[in-house]
Design an enzyme around this catalytic site. Structure first.
Site, PDB file in Angstrom:
ATOM      1  N   CYS A  99      94.834  40.670 -32.219  1.00  0.00           N
ATOM      2  CA  CYS A  99      96.214  40.763 -31.752  1.00  0.00           C
ATOM      3  C   CYS A  99      96.317  41.364 -30.360  1.00  0.00           C
ATOM      4  O   CYS A  99      97.328  41.191 -29.682  1.00  0.00           O
ATOM      5  CB  CYS A  99      97.035  41.583 -32.740  1.00  0.00           C
ATOM      6  SG  CYS A  99      96.968  40.969 -34.433  1.00  0.00           S
TER       7      CYS A  99
ATOM      8  N   HIS B 226     102.892  44.327 -29.459  1.00  0.00           N
ATOM      9  CA  HIS B 226     102.509  43.300 -30.419  1.00  0.00           C
ATOM     10  C   HIS B 226     103.553  43.257 -31.520  1.00  0.00           C
ATOM     11  O   HIS B 226     103.953  44.292 -32.071  1.00  0.00           O
ATOM     12  CB  HIS B 226     101.132  43.610 -30.996  1.00  0.00           C
ATOM     13  CG  HIS B 226     100.784  42.798 -32.199  1.00  0.00           C
ATOM     14  ND1 HIS B 226     100.991  41.436 -32.253  1.00  0.00           N
ATOM     15  CD2 HIS B 226     100.264  43.155 -33.417  1.00  0.00           C
ATOM     16  CE1 HIS B 226     100.608  40.986 -33.439  1.00  0.00           C
ATOM     17  NE2 HIS B 226     100.166  42.006 -34.154  1.00  0.00           N
TER      18      HIS B 226
ATOM     19  N   ASN C  54     104.665  37.357 -37.098  1.00  0.00           N
ATOM     20  CA  ASN C  54     103.497  37.913 -36.416  1.00  0.00           C
ATOM     21  C   ASN C  54     102.610  36.763 -35.958  1.00  0.00           C
ATOM     22  O   ASN C  54     101.959  36.106 -36.768  1.00  0.00           O
ATOM     23  CB  ASN C  54     102.745  38.842 -37.377  1.00  0.00           C
ATOM     24  CG  ASN C  54     101.503  39.457 -36.777  1.00  0.00           C
ATOM     25  OD1 ASN C  54     100.958  38.973 -35.789  1.00  0.00           O
ATOM     26  ND2 ASN C  54     101.020  40.526 -37.388  1.00  0.00           N
TER      27      ASN C  54
END
Length: 316
Positions: free
Chosen positions: A113, A241, A272
């Site tokens: 990520c 993030h 996500n």
């Protein structure tokens, strides 16, 4: 050049919207449970015929078109991804072919990520060193390919998409991308992972990740501002993030911020998207006019590895 700056952004999301109500019919969960635990309402899922390369190229084409930079001027393309199936040629090389970029160095980067902010730093360093004058940095993920749709703790999180940025050399220190703060804690790398098998699946230890992100990472975010020569109170926006709304809000509450600072909450609508989440959210915020040109914004990503990377940028 003494530095590099963001000159243009672009993003792409698949057409299919997967709402919480749809997940209620797939796994033992509920809209209320998902919103309470993650803040997510919808996410975008790519079709079987839509690849990481497809999404990366779409986002990159938009960024390149808005940049005023010709394809032949791009000296470096890097794609941050942890979900791509193709290994060689790289996704970056495939994007170059589609965009008509003739001779750039092309490589993919996997830092989970944190990938986009890591790739942005690598491109920034290349421009500073004179290896490229213009670079194309992309975060692109098809996390639905590695989702365990029977695991209600993770399948509600993941989604697909891409974001891209064109950066160019500059001698304007005030506009330059700030120094990166990056690192990893490999001893805890198993807390967020994609298991290595013929059918790889995303998995994480959610509570441990929450404690790590909210307890240890605010100091890293502050250090990124310090290295850029500003205080957190100088920020106009923060794009972390987009892991989980609870993490985003808990982390940013621990920073000294002005009341009018814009905090990215794209996770609510987009889920996500791993390495794509930071450029995707930033591109959408700039497109909506939420961040004016020249505004200082902290980009800060974290996740699998356990890795982190962040830097202050000025909006194009």
């Amino acid at each position: 050049m003494s530095g590099s700056r963001l000159v243009a952004l672009g993003h792409h999301q698949p057409a299919r919207v997967l709402a919480n109500a749809d997940l209620e019919r797939m796994v033992d969960t509920s809209d209320a449970w998902i919103r309470q635990r993650t803040g997510i309402a919808t996410r975008r899922i790519a079709g079987e015929d839509e690849s990481v390369t497809d999404m990366a190229a779409e986002a990159a084409a938009k960024a390149l078109a808005d940049s005023g930079v010709e394809p032949a001027e791009i000296g470096l393309i890097t794609v941050a991804t942890c979900s791509a199936i193709d290994r060689c040629p790289s996704i970056a090389a495939q994007v170059a072919a589609r965009l008509g970029v003739p001779a750039a160095v092309c490589f993919d980067l996997n830092n989970g990520c944190a990938g986009f902010c890591t790739a942005l730093a690598c491109a920034d360093h290349s421009v500073r060193a004179g290896a490229a004058r213009h670079a194309l940095v992309i975060g692109a993920e098809k996390m639905s390919d590695v989702t365990d749709w029977t695991d209600r703790s993770t399948c509600v999180l993941l989604a697909d998409g891409a974001g891209a940025a064109v950066i160019s050399g500059t001698d304007d220190r005030d506009a330059a991308i700030g120094p990166v703060v990056w690192g990893a804690d490999p001893a805890r790398g198993h807390l967020v992972r994609i298991a290595d098998s013929w059918q790889p699946r995303f998995a994480q230890e959610g509570q441990a990740v929450f404690r790590w992100a909210t307890g240890e990472l605010p100091a890293v975010a502050e250090e990124a501002c310090h290295r850029a020569g500003i205080a957190t109170t100088d920020l106009a926006g923060i794009v972390t993030h987009q892991a989980n709304l609870r993490i985003i809000e808990s982390l940013t509450r621990r920073l000294a911020l002005r009341d009018d600072v814009v905090i990215a909450r794209d996770v609510v609508d987009s889920g996500n998207t791993s390495a794509a989440s930071v450029p995707l959210a930033l591109s959408k915020m700039v497109e909506r006019g939420e961040l004016p040109s020249g505004a200082p914004v902290l980009l800060f990503a974290f996740g699998g590895g356990l890795s982190w990377a962040g830097q202050v940028v000025t909006c194009p």
